[in-house]
Design a protein around this motif. Structure first.
Motif, mmCIF file in Angstrom:
data_model
loop_
_atom_site.group_PDB
_atom_site.id
_atom_site.type_symbol
_atom_site.label_atom_id
_atom_site.label_comp_id
_atom_site.label_asym_id
_atom_site.label_seq_id
_atom_site.Cartn_x
_atom_site.Cartn_y
_atom_site.Cartn_z
ATOM 1 N N UNK A 64 0.814 -1.216 0.000
ATOM 2 C CA UNK A 64 0.000 0.000 0.000
ATOM 3 C C UNK A 64 0.843 1.260 0.000
ATOM 4 N N UNK A 65 1.938 1.244 0.755
ATOM 5 C CA UNK A 65 2.832 2.400 0.778
ATOM 6 C C UNK A 65 3.504 2.601 -0.577
ATOM 7 N N UNK A 66 3.914 1.506 -1.200
ATOM 8 C CA UNK A 66 4.599 1.607 -2.495
ATOM 9 C C UNK A 66 3.643 2.109 -3.566
ATOM 10 N N UNK A 67 2.392 1.678 -3.532
ATOM 11 C CA UNK A 67 1.418 2.146 -4.503
ATOM 12 C C UNK A 67 1.222 3.657 -4.429
ATOM 13 N N UNK A 68 1.334 4.208 -3.220
ATOM 14 C CA UNK A 68 1.202 5.660 -3.068
ATOM 15 C C UNK A 68 2.465 6.403 -3.463
ATOM 16 N N UNK A 69 3.597 5.681 -3.583
ATOM 17 C CA UNK A 69 4.863 6.320 -3.926
ATOM 18 C C UNK A 69 5.275 6.125 -5.383
ATOM 19 N N UNK A 70 4.732 5.116 -6.044
ATOM 20 C CA UNK A 70 5.251 4.720 -7.358
ATOM 21 C C UNK A 70 5.104 5.818 -8.410
ATOM 22 N N UNK A 71 4.119 6.716 -8.247
ATOM 23 C CA UNK A 71 3.921 7.805 -9.195
ATOM 24 C C UNK A 71 4.372 9.150 -8.644
ATOM 25 N N UNK A 72 5.136 9.109 -7.558
ATOM 26 C CA UNK A 72 5.638 10.359 -6.990
ATOM 27 C C UNK A 72 6.650 11.007 -7.934
ATOM 28 N N UNK A 73 6.886 12.313 -7.747
ATOM 29 C CA UNK A 73 7.749 13.059 -8.661
ATOM 30 C C UNK A 73 9.179 12.529 -8.651
ATOM 31 N N UNK A 74 9.695 12.187 -7.462
ATOM 32 C CA UNK A 74 11.081 11.738 -7.418
ATOM 33 C C UNK A 74 11.248 10.362 -8.063
ATOM 34 N N UNK A 75 10.178 9.542 -8.038
ATOM 35 C CA UNK A 75 10.239 8.254 -8.727
ATOM 36 C C UNK A 75 10.211 8.470 -10.243
ATOM 37 N N UNK A 76 9.339 9.378 -10.706
ATOM 38 C CA UNK A 76 9.289 9.689 -12.134
ATOM 39 C C UNK A 76 10.602 10.278 -12.617
ATOM 40 N N UNK A 77 11.224 11.113 -11.767
ATOM 41 C CA UNK A 77 12.518 11.695 -12.134
ATOM 42 C C UNK A 77 13.583 10.613 -12.252
#
Length: 306
Positions: free
Chosen positions: A189-202
């Motif tokens: 659940x935590x990863x799902x909320x982070x996977x599209x975060x800006x730093x991940x996209x960067x």
């Protein structure tokens, strides 16, 4: 005068905002935790219990009875006797219950720590991979987890111990292997909320591979939550170990644990209740301290309070 007061208030507000912004999220979490008196008190109690378990051999010196020493004058489970320095009485073999309780608490804590660490490693790995992969991989991994949920965890542990033998290290590993499912769901659940975060996209845009994103960005950001839930898993692990000890499938002689000691005294609890008082009280206090500590950490690191 009012203009001066307004200026001072604005300056104070700006200073407060600057100070707040300069403090890290970890510092804020620590501050919230320290304000929770129940959690701080539970931490102190837990530290005391850990110290008692670590220095269990000291009780052999204080009472004069080694853990396996059988006092012939106190066979068949005698009540507490302060003159003989049997402060919690003796068991059926004349062994001092206080000393054995301290050593048993050490084993229970070791089981909890090792098993919770195993659950932490497997849960983070499984949940992070499932959440980051997404799509069909995530669906298949979650259905596998649902299938594992359908099996009684205690039954799995009993079957595994009966098959592999009742070695203490087997107890450590098996309990950890059946306690990782909740951790995996939380981490996913935590990863799902982070996977599209800006730093991940960067990171993706700069060519970082999925494994690098997982190790460098995902895992460090979910470790805090994982540690919080680890403190909530530990009491459950101790209960499972105690239950297995009660069934006679836990640690074996000459080792002992709180569950084994309670099991030994439960057979004669009406005639000789003191045999369960000591181990039972320490087990209850240990579980309550861990639960209050886990609740305090969860409240401190709750994103809604940030």
């Amino acid at each position: 005068m009012s203009l001066l007061n307004r200026t001072n208030n604005e300056a104070a507000l700006e200073a407060a905002v600057t100070t707040l912004q300069s403090r890290s999220l970890t510092q804020l979490a620590i501050t919230r935790f320290l304000r929770n008196r129940v959690a701080v008190g539970a931490s102190i109690v837990l530290l005391i219990l850990v110290a008692l378990a670590v220095f269990a051999p000291v009780f052999e010196l204080l009472t004069g009875y080694p853990m396996e020493f059988q006092d012939r004058d106190f066979y068949s489970g005698k009540p507490p006797n302060w003159e003989a320095q049997h402060y919690l009485g003796t068991d059926y073999n004349g062994r001092d219950i206080l000393v054995r309780t301290m050593f048993g608490m050490r084993i229970s804590m070791m089981v909890a720590l090792v098993a919770a660490t195993v659950a932490l490693v497997i849960g983070i790995s499984y949940g992070a991979i499932s959440g980051l992969a997404g799509g069909m991989v995530d669906t298949i991994m979650m259905r596998i987890l649902d299938l594992l949920y359908s099996f009684p965890l205690t039954l799995i542990a009993v079957i595994a111990l009966a098959y592999f033998g009742r070695n203490i290290m087997i107890v450590f590993v098996i309990i950890g292997l059946v306690e990782w499912q909740l951790m995996a769901r939380v981490i996913r659940g935590q990863v799902l909320s982070l996977r599209n975060a800006e730093f991940i996209e960067a990171a993706r845009a700069t060519g970082v591979r999925p494994f690098g994103i997982l190790v460098r960005h995902i895992v460090p950001n979910v470790t805090g939550v994982a540690i919080v839930y680890m403190t909530l898993i530990i009491p459950e692990v101790i209960l499972v170990e105690s239950f297995l000890g009660y069934l006679g499938l836990g640690v074996q002689e000459p080792d002992t644990s709180l569950g084994v000691l309670i099991s030994e005294g439960a057979n004669a609890i009406e005639q000789k209740p003191w045999m369960t008082y000591g181990p039972g009280i320490f087990l209850v206090v240990l579980l309550m301290a861990l639960n209050f500590l886990g609740d305090g950490l969860r409240d401190a690191f709750d994103p809604k309070d940030r």
